[in-house]
Each structure stands twice: as structure tokens, then as C-alpha cells.
Design a protein around this motif. Sequence first.
Motif, PDB file in Angstrom:
ATOM      1  N   PRO A  24       0.612  32.262 -51.366  1.00 47.58           N
ATOM      2  CA  PRO A  24       0.749  33.358 -52.342  1.00 47.58           C
ATOM      3  C   PRO A  24       0.570  34.753 -51.737  1.00 47.58           C
ATOM      4  O   PRO A  24       0.110  35.663 -52.408  1.00 47.58           O
ATOM      5  CB  PRO A  24      -0.354  33.049 -53.342  1.00 47.58           C
ATOM      6  N   VAL A  25       0.951  34.934 -50.489  1.00 50.71           N
ATOM      7  CA  VAL A  25       0.768  36.224 -49.815  1.00 50.71           C
ATOM      8  C   VAL A  25       1.520  37.331 -50.555  1.00 50.71           C
ATOM      9  O   VAL A  25       0.941  38.372 -50.912  1.00 50.71           O
ATOM     10  CB  VAL A  25       1.227  36.146 -48.341  1.00 50.71           C
ATOM     11  N   LEU A  26       2.799  37.146 -50.795  1.00 54.14           N
ATOM     12  CA  LEU A  26       3.592  38.195 -51.449  1.00 54.14           C
ATOM     13  C   LEU A  26       3.238  38.355 -52.920  1.00 54.14           C
ATOM     14  O   LEU A  26       3.313  39.465 -53.456  1.00 54.14           O
ATOM     15  CB  LEU A  26       5.081  37.905 -51.313  1.00 54.14           C
ATOM     16  N   VAL A  27       2.865  37.270 -53.581  1.00 54.10           N
ATOM     17  CA  VAL A  27       2.493  37.362 -54.985  1.00 54.10           C
ATOM     18  C   VAL A  27       1.270  38.255 -55.147  1.00 54.10           C
ATOM     19  O   VAL A  27       1.231  39.147 -56.010  1.00 54.10           O
ATOM     20  CB  VAL A  27       2.226  35.956 -55.571  1.00 54.10           C
ATOM     21  N   ILE A  28       0.263  38.045 -54.301  1.00 56.80           N
ATOM     22  CA  ILE A  28      -0.953  38.871 -54.349  1.00 56.80           C
ATOM     23  C   ILE A  28      -0.628  40.306 -53.962  1.00 56.80           C
ATOM     24  O   ILE A  28      -1.070  41.256 -54.614  1.00 56.80           O
ATOM     25  CB  ILE A  28      -2.042  38.276 -53.441  1.00 56.80           C
ATOM     26  N   LEU A  29       0.163  40.483 -52.901  1.00 53.52           N
ATOM     27  CA  LEU A  29       0.513  41.831 -52.441  1.00 53.52           C
ATOM     28  C   LEU A  29       1.294  42.593 -53.502  1.00 53.52           C
ATOM     29  O   LEU A  29       0.989  43.759 -53.779  1.00 53.52           O
ATOM     30  CB  LEU A  29       1.331  41.757 -51.153  1.00 53.52           C
ATOM     31  N   PHE A  30       2.277  41.944 -54.117  1.00 54.75           N
ATOM     32  CA  PHE A  30       3.051  42.617 -55.161  1.00 54.75           C
ATOM     33  C   PHE A  30       2.208  42.905 -56.389  1.00 54.75           C
ATOM     34  O   PHE A  30       2.413  43.906 -57.068  1.00 54.75           O
ATOM     35  CB  PHE A  30       4.269  41.799 -55.545  1.00 54.75           C
ATOM     36  N   GLY A  31       1.256  42.022 -56.693  1.00 57.09           N
ATOM     37  CA  GLY A  31       0.354  42.268 -57.820  1.00 57.09           C
ATOM     38  C   GLY A  31      -0.541  43.468 -57.575  1.00 57.09           C
ATOM     39  O   GLY A  31      -0.781  44.272 -58.483  1.00 57.09           O
ATOM     40  N   VAL A  32      -1.020  43.628 -56.351  1.00 57.31           N
ATOM     41  CA  VAL A  32      -1.880  44.762 -56.007  1.00 57.31           C
ATOM     42  C   VAL A  32      -1.093  46.068 -56.048  1.00 57.31           C
ATOM     43  O   VAL A  32      -1.583  47.092 -56.531  1.00 57.31           O
ATOM     44  CB  VAL A  32      -2.512  44.548 -54.607  1.00 57.31           C
ATOM     45  N   VAL A  38       8.690  41.649 -59.920  1.00 59.36           N
ATOM     46  CA  VAL A  38       9.631  41.199 -58.902  1.00 59.36           C
ATOM     47  C   VAL A  38       9.321  39.772 -58.439  1.00 59.36           C
ATOM     48  O   VAL A  38      10.170  39.110 -57.845  1.00 59.36           O
ATOM     49  CB  VAL A  38       9.610  42.180 -57.703  1.00 59.36           C
ATOM     50  N   VAL A  39       8.124  39.286 -58.708  1.00 61.48           N
ATOM     51  CA  VAL A  39       7.677  37.990 -58.198  1.00 61.48           C
ATOM     52  C   VAL A  39       8.615  36.861 -58.620  1.00 61.48           C
ATOM     53  O   VAL A  39       8.859  35.934 -57.859  1.00 61.48           O
ATOM     54  CB  VAL A  39       6.226  37.707 -58.656  1.00 61.48           C
ATOM     55  N   GLY A  40       9.182  36.933 -59.787  1.00 62.33           N
ATOM     56  CA  GLY A  40      10.099  35.899 -60.249  1.00 62.33           C
ATOM     57  C   GLY A  40      11.370  35.791 -59.438  1.00 62.33           C
ATOM     58  O   GLY A  40      12.035  34.751 -59.427  1.00 62.33           O
TER      59      GLY A  40
END
Length: 73
Positions: A24-32, A38-40
Motif C-alpha cells: 500500500p505504498v502509493l495508497v498511503i502516499l496519495f492519502g497523505v 486517484v487510488v481507484g
Amino acid sequence: MTDKGILTTGIIGTVIAALCCFTPVLVILFGVVGLSAVVGYLDYVLLPALAFFVLLTIYALWRRLARRQYRPR
């Protein structure tokens, strides 16, 4: 590019794409950052990128093997 450069690019790209696909590297980064909408759509980009870099690595290994096999002695 040289065979070594193509192989290095393929391996590094494969590792980065695999990390982003399976963790979940990008999911956490995009959430921060605030881009959680965009995660979808990440799978539409990451899976083809992973396939491209795996194919690039295979191509570089094939090219390297072919060059060694036909090198005059």
C-alpha cells in the motif's frame, strides 16, 4: 542503450512497479498528499507498467544471451 543499461532499467522498474502494486505504498502516499480519489485508477497504470518492465527485463536478458552466443572466439 547498452545491454547492461536496459537490464538495469528493467530490473529497477520491475521492483518499483511490484512494490507499488503489491504493497500500500502509493495508497498511503496519495492519502497523505490528498489525492485519494486517484487510488481507484492505480491498477490501470501499475499493472501495464509492471508488464512492460518485466518484458523489458526479459528482452535485455535475451539480447545479452544472444550476444554472448554469437560472439566470435
